[in-house]
Design an enzyme around this catalytic site. Structure first.
Site, PDB file in Angstrom:
ATOM      1  N   TRP A 271       5.242 -43.482 -57.001  1.00  0.00           N
ATOM      2  CA  TRP A 271       6.535 -43.855 -56.107  1.00  0.00           C
ATOM      3  C   TRP A 271       7.336 -44.758 -56.917  1.00  0.00           C
ATOM      4  O   TRP A 271       6.616 -45.626 -57.321  1.00  0.00           O
ATOM      5  CB  TRP A 271       6.131 -44.526 -54.744  1.00  0.00           C
TER       6      TRP A 271
ATOM      7  N   GLU B 247       5.576 -38.810 -55.048  1.00  0.00           N
ATOM      8  CA  GLU B 247       6.058 -39.327 -53.720  1.00  0.00           C
ATOM      9  C   GLU B 247       7.528 -39.352 -53.561  1.00  0.00           C
ATOM     10  O   GLU B 247       8.174 -40.281 -54.096  1.00  0.00           O
ATOM     11  CB  GLU B 247       5.536 -40.521 -53.087  1.00  0.00           C
TER      12      GLU B 247
ATOM     13  N   LYS C  10      11.195 -39.860 -51.266  1.00  0.00           N
ATOM     14  CA  LYS C  10      11.699 -40.738 -50.091  1.00  0.00           C
ATOM     15  C   LYS C  10      13.115 -40.061 -49.840  1.00  0.00           C
ATOM     16  O   LYS C  10      13.789 -39.899 -50.780  1.00  0.00           O
ATOM     17  CB  LYS C  10      11.551 -42.186 -50.392  1.00  0.00           C
TER      18      LYS C  10
ATOM     19  N   HIS D 171       9.226 -40.997 -44.602  1.00  0.00           N
ATOM     20  CA  HIS D 171      10.111 -40.679 -45.569  1.00  0.00           C
ATOM     21  C   HIS D 171      11.040 -39.539 -45.357  1.00  0.00           C
ATOM     22  O   HIS D 171      11.763 -39.270 -46.582  1.00  0.00           O
ATOM     23  CB  HIS D 171       9.498 -40.647 -47.169  1.00  0.00           C
TER      24      HIS D 171
ATOM     25  N   HIS E 141       0.548 -40.053 -47.181  1.00  0.00           N
ATOM     26  CA  HIS E 141       0.854 -41.297 -46.650  1.00  0.00           C
ATOM     27  C   HIS E 141       0.927 -41.360 -45.197  1.00  0.00           C
ATOM     28  O   HIS E 141       2.130 -41.212 -44.811  1.00  0.00           O
ATOM     29  CB  HIS E 141       1.957 -42.023 -47.340  1.00  0.00           C
TER      30      HIS E 141
ATOM     31  N   ASP F  17      12.836 -48.403 -40.507  1.00  0.00           N
ATOM     32  CA  ASP F  17      11.663 -48.554 -41.213  1.00  0.00           C
ATOM     33  C   ASP F  17      10.526 -47.716 -41.224  1.00  0.00           C
ATOM     34  O   ASP F  17      10.266 -46.864 -40.152  1.00  0.00           O
ATOM     35  CB  ASP F  17      10.930 -49.795 -40.688  1.00  0.00           C
TER      36      ASP F  17
ATOM     37  N   ASP G   7       7.459 -47.752 -42.267  1.00  0.00           N
ATOM     38  CA  ASP G   7       5.986 -48.142 -42.356  1.00  0.00           C
ATOM     39  C   ASP G   7       5.287 -49.029 -41.540  1.00  0.00           C
ATOM     40  O   ASP G   7       4.748 -49.940 -41.463  1.00  0.00           O
ATOM     41  CB  ASP G   7       5.741 -49.129 -43.678  1.00  0.00           C
TER      42      ASP G   7
END
Ligand code: RNT
Ligand code: ZN
Length: 438
Positions: A203, A244, A246, A280, A304, A312, A314
Site C-alpha cells: 500500500w 491495496e 484506496k 477504502h 483488510h 476514517d 480504520d
C-alpha cells in the site's frame, strides 16, 4: 435501593457460566440448527481451520521501531492517547500474545517493515534484510504463528511530499523500488522458515490533495515501479504479493494514484493478489459485493477487514451487517481457500490489546454465523423464485441461538466466555500497560 447489583456493573464482575451450562446450551442449539439442516459440529471444525492475520500496528499506533522518531505520515491518523502502547518489539510481542490467548483458534501476525529489530542502528528502508526480522521469525515459530508482511511507504523523508513509487524523481522512485525488493526477500524468508507462505501487501499513500493536472503519468510510473519490484519470481510457497487500493486519504482527497481500477487491472494482468480494504471505498460501496466479482478474474484476494466511519477507514471491527456480509460471501462462495483474511484498524482511545481482541473475536464470530446458515436451502428458495420465504428465513436466522454455539467454541478452545476476557485485559493493564511511560 439500586436496580443493578454494583458488582455486575463493572466488567470485572462479569461471571463466566459453568462448562456444564455452556454444554447444555450448546446441545439445545445444536438441535435447533439441525432442524434447519445445519450441522453445528461441522461449522465449528471448519471455523477452527481459519487463520486471521492480526496486524501489528494496532499495538503501537503504527509507530514501529526505527530509530528515527518520525511523525506518522501517509495520511494515516491514529487518534487517542490511551496509556500503555508497546514501545519495543518485546512489549509488542507480549501484548499480542496476551490478545491471542483470548481469541479462539490459531492465527497469523502481520508485520510492517518499520517493525524490524534494528538494535538502535539507523537501517535505511532500502537496506532492511532478514536479520532484522529473525527475532520475529523465531518468535513466530515458537508460537506456531505464520507471518505476513508490508513494506512501509510512509513516515519517511522520502515520502514527505506524499509520493513514493510514483514519484516524479527517479532517485526517490528507485529508493522505494529497492525497499519493495528488500521486503519481498524478507517475507520469502519468513514464509520459507515458517513453512507457510507470507503475503506481502503493497500500500502506498501517493496522491494529490487537489485537482491534478496529470492523472496519467503517476499511474504509468507506479505500474513501472511495481513491475521493477516484482521482476524476480518468488516461489508462491514462500511469498505471495498483494496490492491495496484506496479511494482517498487525508491529503490525497482529489486523487489517489493506486485506485481500485488501477490495482484491479494490475492484479489481473500480473497475477497478483488484490487487497480489498473495507474502509477504502465510498461509504455506499461495500467489499462484500466486490468479492464475487473480483474472484471471477483473480485467483486470490487479501482482505483488510476494517470499519470505515465518516472520513476514517480504520475503526475497530464490530459485528455489523457488513462484517457479516463479508463472512457470508466467503462461505457462500466457497472462497475461503482463495482469500486471506487480514485485519486493519487502529484505535488509540481504548486499550489497544482489547481492540485486537474485540476486532478479531468479531471476525471469527461473523464467520461462525456464516457457517451456520442453511445456505443450500436459501439458494433453493432463490432459484425457485420464492423470495418471500428467502426473506422470512434470513430474518428468522437472526434469532437462532448462535451465542450458545460461539460460547461452546470458546470453551473448547480454552479461551474466556463472553465478556470475561475483559478481566484479563484489565489485570494486564494494571500490572503491565499502566507502568509504561511514553
Ligand atoms: C492505509 C492502508 C494500509 C495501512 C497499513 C498500516 O490506508 O489501509 O493497509 O492501514 O499499511
Ligand atoms: Zn488497509
Amino acid at each position: 435501593m439500586t436496580l443493578i447489583d454494583p458488582s455486575i456493573r463493572t466488567a470485572g464482575g462479569i461471571q463466566e457460566p459453568s462448562a456444564k451450562q455452556i454444554e447444555e446450551a450448546y446441545e439445545l442449539a445444536r438441535e435447533r440448527y439441525a432442524d434447519l439442516g445445519v450441522d453445528t459440529d461441522t461449522a465449528l471444525s471448519r471455523l477452527s481451520t481459519i487463520a486471521v492475520s492480526i496486524h501489528c500496528w494496532q499495538g503501537d499506533d503504527v509507530r514501529g521501531f526505527e530509530s528515527a522518531d518520525r511523525p506518522l505520515g501517509g495520511g494515516l491518523a491514529v487518534l487517542g492517547n490511551y496509556p500503555g502502547k508497546a514501545r519495543t518489539p518485546d512489549e509488542l510481542r507480549s501484548d499480542v500474545l496476551k490478545a491471542m490467548n483470548l481469541i479462539p483458534g490459531s492465527h497469523r501476525f502481520n508485520l510492517h517493515a518499520s517493525y524490524g529489530e534494528f538494535a538502535g542502528r539507523n537501517v535505511e528502508r532500502n537496506q532492511i534484510d532478514v536479520e532484522h526480522f529473525q527475532g520475529w521469525i523465531d518468535w513466530a515459530r515458537d508460537h506456531h504463528l505464520g507471518l505476513d508482511f508490508n513494506p512501509t511507504y510512509f513516515s519517511h523523508d522520502n515520502a514527505s511530499d506524499g509520493f513514493t513509487l510514483s514519484h516524479p524523481d527517479p532517485g526517490i522512485r528507485q529508493f522505494w523500488i529497492e525497499h519493495g525488493v528488500c521486503c519481498r526477500r524478507v517475507a520469502a524468508a519468513m514464509g520459507r522458515q515458517l513453512g507457510s507462505p507470507s503475503v506481502t501487501n503493497f500500500w502506498i499513500p501517493d496522491g494529490f490533495k487537489d485537482t491534478p493536472a496529470d492523472r496519467k503519468s503517476p499511474r504509468a510510473r507506479l505500474a513501472d515501479s511495481l513491475d521493477a519490484i516484482f521482476r524476480d519470481e518468488i516461489d508462491a510457497c514462500h511469498n505471495i504479493d498483494a496490492v491495496e487500493a484506496k479511494l482517498f486519504g487525508l491529503g490525497s482527497e482529489a486523487y489517489v494514484v493506486g485506485s481500485h481500477e488501477f490495482y484491479l487491472g494490475y492484479a489481473i494482468t500480473r497475477n497478483k493478489m488484490l487487497c480489498l480494504d473495507a474502509g477504502h471505498f465510498h461509504p455506499t460501496e461495500v467489499i462484500s459485493d466486490k468479492l464475487s466479482s473480483v474472484l471471477t478474474y483473480l485467483d486470490q484476494v487479501l482482505l483488510h477487514v476494517s470499519r470505515g466511519l465518516r472520513w476514517d477507514s480504520d475503526h475497530v471491527v464490530t459485528l455489523n451487517d457488513e462484517l457479516l456480509a463479508i463472512a457470508q460471501e466467503l462461505v457462500r462462495g466457497d472462497y475461503l481457500h482463495r482469500v486471506r483474511i487480514g485485519l486493519d484498524f487502529f484505535d488509540a482511545s481504548i486499550n489497544r490489546v482489547a481492540a485486537w481482541v474485540i476486532g478479531t473475536r468479531n471476525m471469527i464470530r461473523a464467520l461462525l454465523l456464516a457457517f451456520l446458515e442453511p445456505i443450500e436451502w436459501l439458494r433453493h428458495l432463490e432459484n425457485e423464485g420464492d423470495f418471500t420465504a428467502r426473506l422470512a428465513i434470513m430474518e428468522e436466522l437472526k434469532s437462532m441461538p448462535f451465542g450458545a454455539v460461539w460460547d461452546y467454541y470458546c470453551l473448547r478452545a480454552g479461551v474466556p466466555i463472553g465478556a470475561s476476557w475483559l478481566k484479563v485485559i484489565q489485570d494486564y493493564e494494571q500490572s503491565v500497560l499502566s507502568r509504561r511511560l511514553d
